[in-house]
Each structure stands twice: as structure tokens, then as C-alpha cells.
Design a protein around this motif. Structure first.
Motif, PDB file in Angstrom:
ATOM      1  N   GLY A 111      18.994  26.212  -2.686  1.00 53.41           N
ATOM      2  CA  GLY A 111      19.279  24.813  -2.357  1.00 53.41           C
ATOM      3  C   GLY A 111      19.763  23.950  -3.499  1.00 53.41           C
ATOM      4  O   GLY A 111      20.170  22.802  -3.296  1.00 53.41           O
ATOM      5  N   LEU A 112      19.761  24.489  -4.706  1.00 50.70           N
ATOM      6  CA  LEU A 112      20.009  23.661  -5.890  1.00 50.70           C
ATOM      7  C   LEU A 112      21.420  23.080  -5.933  1.00 50.70           C
ATOM      8  O   LEU A 112      21.628  21.918  -6.282  1.00 50.70           O
ATOM      9  N   LEU A 113      22.406  23.899  -5.571  1.00 48.18           N
ATOM     10  CA  LEU A 113      23.782  23.470  -5.755  1.00 48.18           C
ATOM     11  C   LEU A 113      24.237  22.469  -4.695  1.00 48.18           C
ATOM     12  O   LEU A 113      25.328  21.923  -4.764  1.00 48.18           O
ATOM     13  N   PRO A 144      29.928  31.756  -1.069  1.00 47.78           N
ATOM     14  CA  PRO A 144      29.711  30.306  -1.179  1.00 47.78           C
ATOM     15  C   PRO A 144      30.115  29.727  -2.539  1.00 47.78           C
ATOM     16  O   PRO A 144      30.423  28.538  -2.634  1.00 47.78           O
ATOM     17  N   HIS A 145      30.155  30.565  -3.570  1.00 48.37           N
ATOM     18  CA  HIS A 145      30.550  30.103  -4.905  1.00 48.37           C
ATOM     19  C   HIS A 145      32.062  30.197  -5.135  1.00 48.37           C
ATOM     20  O   HIS A 145      32.564  29.731  -6.158  1.00 48.37           O
ATOM     21  N   PRO A 180      19.566  18.171 -12.125  1.00 50.59           N
ATOM     22  CA  PRO A 180      19.217  19.539 -11.735  1.00 50.59           C
ATOM     23  C   PRO A 180      20.114  20.516 -12.480  1.00 50.59           C
ATOM     24  O   PRO A 180      21.250  20.186 -12.838  1.00 50.59           O
ATOM     25  N   SER A 181      19.615  21.712 -12.743  1.00 52.15           N
ATOM     26  CA  SER A 181      20.435  22.698 -13.459  1.00 52.15           C
ATOM     27  C   SER A 181      20.102  24.102 -12.981  1.00 52.15           C
ATOM     28  O   SER A 181      18.988  24.379 -12.547  1.00 52.15           O
ATOM     29  N   VAL A 222      25.362  22.520 -13.923  1.00 50.07           N
ATOM     30  CA  VAL A 222      24.841  21.282 -13.327  1.00 50.07           C
ATOM     31  C   VAL A 222      25.711  20.946 -12.117  1.00 50.07           C
ATOM     32  O   VAL A 222      26.939  20.813 -12.259  1.00 50.07           O
ATOM     33  N   PRO A 223      25.115  20.819 -10.916  1.00 57.00           N
ATOM     34  CA  PRO A 223      25.906  20.438  -9.736  1.00 57.00           C
ATOM     35  C   PRO A 223      26.231  18.943  -9.765  1.00 57.00           C
ATOM     36  O   PRO A 223      25.357  18.117 -10.033  1.00 57.00           O
TER      37      PRO A 223
END
Length: 309
Positions: free
Chosen positions: A289-291, A54-55, A169-170, A184-185
Motif C-alpha cells: 500500500g505504500l506507493l 504495477p511498477h 513515506p519511503s 519516495v512516492p
């Protein structure tokens, strides 16, 4: 599966990837460091693929290759050789005076093929192939003057507090080398100039508040013993090490996502995880879920300007 010619054949979805000379030592042992072979690198990538892909999907890559292991020459490969299989995705991007055809790693088979090519470290663009001028990631690289993780830990805390204040968010990642990345997204609507300008101003704000410990000086001789807040990766065609990629150091350390709570763990350091145990950390889903929460920088820019007075 093994072939009589010393190759291993590894299934990856609908494809079978040939691994040549799987017993070739890429990471020599010595001291506390374990020895790892190309076969070990392939096995790690196969196990970590669900967490790593996913990255990587949709992003141009630069490959750091070590065909003769860590003790041999290093090749930084941007252009995709013609002999790479046709099923591997490529993307053509503009560079000064022409174009470059980068590999894009969209599936496990590609990941294993790159491991067979002794691509030890995957460096990814901060933008995607379908919008190369607009990053959806911003990266702060916390680079200590010495191999001093306490300084890195402290800088990460200060940066995390600033980003919280800016309501961004980070995410936190060990680099597998000496430092940490704070990511940071973004929502992908800003161009690189806007993103880098914001990152530089945020880093300057922090360095101005802690001038004895932090610096944004690009030249090494101007930094002294201070930790360098590096924002230079936030530019077109620049790259950052991908989450879960291996670094070319003894013991095969891995750039590993962590939670902010893990920053307090006294056992944490930049090379805490290796190909032997990084998959266990990946299974804990540290960036849960952050990104997916990519932000616009407008509101954060206004808050930062107010802070800077």
C-alpha cells in the motif's frame, strides 16, 4: 508449447508470444553463480508479472539488451523498432532536437516479448507517459565506493530516519548490483526541477551531518571512500531500474523491494535475490500500500528548511 523450429510459444492473456532460441545462455555459470537461459528469463517474467507490472504500466522504458548474453555487447534501447508488434504500447516524448518513441510495458505479453528480445534490465522513467514532466517517484541511489553493504545499510538507516522526520513515506529496494534505492512516492504535482532540488537538499543535509561517511560529490575522484548519495536520476528522461527487474550480473540478481525491517537482516545484501527466488519475496508484498500514498513536497520542504536552519 514448443515449435519444431526451436521456438517456444508462451500464452500471456489473450496473446501468444514466440520465444526464439529459449536455450540460449544469457547468464553463464561459474563459481557460485548458476547458469540461466533466455527461457529462464521468460519464465521468471511470467511468474513475476503480477508484482512487476504495477511498477511499469504507463511509464516510458529504456531497455538494456544483451542479445548474446552477458559476455556479448550491451545495447541501451530507447527508441522502439518498427518491427515490434503493433499491440505493444509506445509513447512519443520530446528530446533535444526531436522525439523518442519509448516502449511502455502495460501487460504480461509485452513483458515476455521484451524478455525474448533479451531485454535483461528494464529502466523506467520516474514519471508517467500522460504527465512526463511531473514525476510521481523520487529516488535516492545509495552507491558505495566499494562493494561494502554495511556502508549501504548504515546510509539507508540515516536516510530513512531523515525521511521519517520530514514525514515522508519511503520504500526500500535492493538494486541487484551493489547498493539500495530509497523511493519516495509523490503526488505528481511537482516538476522535475522541484523534485531534484528537494532531493539534493535532503542528501546534502545528510552528507553535511556525516561528512566522513557520506557525500553528494558527483565526480568520483572527489568521493574518496565515502558512500555517494546519488539524486541525479530525478530529472526528465533519466531512468531508474524497475522493481523486480534482472541485472546483467552472474547469477541473474534481481532489484527487489524489501521492508525497512529487512534492513536488519544480516543475510541482506544488494544481490540477495535472483530469478530463482525473487518471486517468493514479491509474494510477501514488502511495499504493501505504500506507493499509493503519494505526497506533496511542500510540508516536507518546510521541515527540511527548518532543519537546515
Amino acid at each position: 508449447m514448443s515449435g519444431g523450429d526451436g521456438t517456444r510459444r508462451v500464452r500471456a492473456g489473450r496473446r501468444t508470444v514466440e520465444v526464439h532460441r529459449p536455450d540460449k545462455v544469457l547468464f553463464p555459470g561459474g563459481g557460485d553463480a548458476k547458469e540461466y537461459t533466455k527461457g529462464d528469463l521468460v519464465d521468471y517474467h511470467r511468474a513475476v508479472a503480477p508484482f512487476m507490472l504495477p511498477h511499469l504500466r504507463g511509464r516510458p522504458l529504456m531497455l538494456e539488451r544483451h542479445p548474446d548474453g552477458l559476455d556479448g555487447p550491451t545495447f541501451m534501447q530507447k527508441n522502439t523498432p518498427d518491427h515490434y508488434p503493433e499491440w505493444i504500447t509506445r509513447v512519443e516524448v520530446a528530446k533535444e532536437g526531436g522525439t523518442v518513441r519509448h516502449v511502455v510495458c502495460d501487460d504480461t505479453a509485452t513483458l515476455l516479448y521484451l524478455a525474448d528480445q533479451a531485454s535483461v534490465t528494464l529502466h523506467r522513467w520516474l514519471s508517467r507517459a500522460d504527465s512526463v514532466d511531473h514525476p510521481d517517484r523520487l529516488v535516492f541511489d545509495l552507491d558505495p565506493a566499494e562493494d561494502d553493504f554495511d556502508a549501504v545499510r548504515e546510509a539507508a538507516r540515516l536516510l530513512g530516519e531523515l525521511l521519517d522526520e520530514l514525514e515522508l513515506p519511503s520504500a526500500l529496494m535492493t538494486t541487484g548490483s551493489r547498493g539500495l534505492h530509497v523511493i519516495v512516492p509523490l503526488n505528481g504535482r511537482h516538476d522535475f526541477d522541484e523534485v531534484r532540488s528537494f532531493a539534493r537538499d535532503a542528501a546534502d543535509t545528510l552528507a553535511d551531518a556525516h561528512p566522513d561517511r557520506l557525500t553528494t560529490a558527483a565526480r568520483k575522484k572527489d568521493r574518496g571512500e565515502r558512500l555517494y548519495l546519488d539524486v541525479q536520476r530525478n530529472a526528465y528522461a533519466q531512468t531508474a531500474v524497475a522493481p523486480f527487474t534482472v541485472r546483467p550480473r552472474p547469477g541473474a540478481p534481481v532489484a527487489t523491494p524489501v521492508t525497512w525491517d529487512q534492513l536488519d537482516d544480516p543475510e541482506l545484501h544488494a544481490r540477495r535475490w535472483t530469478i530463482a527466488d525473487a518471486v517468493e519475496q514479491a509474494r510477501t508484498n514488502p511495499w504493501s500500500g505504500l506507493l499509493n500514498r503519494g505526497r506533496a513536497l511542500g510540508p516536507a520542504r518546510r521541515r527540511l528548511n527548518a532543519l537546515r536552519g
